[in-house]
Write an enzyme that holds these catalytic residues in place. Sequence first.
Site, PDB file in Angstrom:
ATOM      1  CG  ASN B 153       5.501  -0.759  -0.106  1.00  0.00           C
ATOM      2  OD1 ASN B 153       6.448  -0.185   0.460  1.00  0.00           O
ATOM      3  ND2 ASN B 153       4.547  -0.090  -0.706  1.00  0.00           N
ATOM      4  CD  GLN B 181       5.017  -5.957   1.124  1.00  0.00           C
ATOM      5  OE1 GLN B 181       4.982  -7.097   0.638  1.00  0.00           O
ATOM      6  NE2 GLN B 181       3.993  -5.126   1.022  1.00  0.00           N
ATOM      7  CB  SER B 201       0.412  -6.721   7.855  1.00  0.00           C
ATOM      8  OG  SER B 201      -0.828  -6.910   7.236  1.00  0.00           O
ATOM      9  CB  ALA B 202      -2.850 -11.113   9.524  1.00  0.00           C
ATOM     10  CG  HIS B 203      -3.612  -7.827   4.467  1.00  0.00           C
ATOM     11  ND1 HIS B 203      -3.520  -7.428   3.160  1.00  0.00           N
ATOM     12  CD2 HIS B 203      -3.206  -6.783   5.205  1.00  0.00           C
ATOM     13  CE1 HIS B 203      -3.090  -6.168   3.120  1.00  0.00           C
ATOM     14  NE2 HIS B 203      -2.891  -5.763   4.345  1.00  0.00           N
ATOM     15  CB  THR B 242     -12.947  -6.335  22.476  1.00  0.00           C
ATOM     16  OG1 THR B 242     -13.647  -5.775  23.585  1.00  0.00           O
ATOM     17  CG2 THR B 242     -13.259  -7.829  22.377  1.00  0.00           C
ATOM     18  CB  CYS B 328      -2.277   7.221 -15.199  1.00  0.00           C
ATOM     19  SG  CYS B 328      -1.966   8.642 -16.223  1.00  0.00           S
TER      20      CYS B 328
END
Lengths: 143, 404
Positions: B153, B181, B201-203, B242, B328
Amino acid sequence: MAYSNKVVDHYENPRNVGSLPKDDVNVGTGLVGAPECGDVMKLQVKVNPETGVIDDAKFKTFGCGSAIASSSLATEWLKGKTVEQALAIKNTEIVAELSLPPVKIHCSVLAEDAIKAAIADYKKKQDEAKGVQPAAEHAQPSA
Amino acid sequence: MKLPIYMDYHATTPVDPRVLDAMMPYFREKFGNAASRNHPFGWEAEDAVEAARKQVADLIGANAKELIFTSGATESNNLAIKGVAEMYREKGNHIITCVTEHKAVIDTCKKLEKQGLRVTYLPVQKDGRIDLDELRAAITDKTILITIMTANNEIGVVQPIAEIGAIAKERGILFHTDAVQAVGKIPFDVNALKVDLVSISAHKIYGPKGVGALYVRRRNPRVLLAEQISGGGHERGMRSGTLNVTGIVGLGKAAELCRQDMEKDTERLRTLRDRLNQKLHENLDEIYINGSMEHRLPHNLNISFAYVEGESLLMGINDVAVSSGSACTSASLEPSYVLKALGAGDDLAHSSIRFGLGRWTTDEEVDYVVDKLTKVVRRLREMSPLYEMVKEGVDLSKMQWVTH
């Protein structure tokens, strides 16, 4: 992270960026921090040996916005102060002035260290120029 | 061109309008529970879920029955690793992973270590890839799982998944890959790669947040998982709860779009990424690419701008959304462990910027980012004591630094 307006101002319009001749006997140089820690500050003062007043101060900083702002502010404060007054500057005053959040306090500590290191270097050079033996090793990096 | 510019597509992606359109009816009139077996509301929801399952399966060359829907890839990683560890406890207690994995894998492994399992964290080479000989050497007769991410990532480096799959298969060890990724971005086929478990992952693929999937091989071998969430026995008993029908529909549509457009998108993004890289190199000296350029996602670039600290760099380009490996900018105040693992030195980790290009990145945006970054890097280098010292001929590695 959201910065205070003062930090942003110092970041965008840093005061006194630059270098003074480091071999000048009236110039003290402090170099603190380390690249692997993510911040290095170089702070220099030029002292009038007659009056003990800091005529000029310059900095260069590798670090985050707060580190840049802390050193920029420090140079502003140093000008016109005597060496003794300069040594009295506390990191907490920098924290308050710039409204630094807790995670950025180390930036102000570094600035205080840089002031102390620059003045120690100045005093050491003055002593050497007058032929006085240095009392102790000063915290100065050597290349 | 609209500001701010988003160039952080590894963090998340916006939902594609076509995905949102597909989802909308399932918020409104088609609101049924996919587990309601005795009325049309339930049937409609179930049909939608099964269609989505097929869409996701098609993207990775799997059978629809091999997909389990979850709340996202963190859950998928947890379920895969903990599920295997628990289910195959009798067979062994050793897991092999890698130091540059996502925290969802690393922290899961650490938790299992506390419970008595043994975990080997393989180092990576300078290019960010694991050494296959080190993998072979780490395998013992107690090894039950190898979990190595497909693409990283931060640095976008793609691991030799097919080779790892072959080694795992030969030794009869299950192979899980966090492919968050990579899936939807580069060709990925569960059979060609010989993987047994895949987190999705969908997003990250222009779908909604809060939904993901886990591919669980059903044949050669049939992989079993101990459920980590109990109640109701949904999803072949491996993940109760669900079903998030709207999210699942979105994931399915997002997967379908990625499959349709992958070739075209990949080419376009590679060209844009290479343009970004080339222009930055033309404008600035002493910039270093982190990780392999050859084995890398087409839309990723991770560069260290020597003598300039990452967070101050981000501050100077505040109308561009990218991320940095600088301490940082991290919650832990530690520089990126991924960049540290490459062995390039912490100072370069502090100076790194990750660029993630995506479906809506334009030429104009790339040029704007290059321009802006060039100016800011030059300005900050003028302010950098390190840059000054190097120009004076000082060897920074030989300095004795005053640290706290």
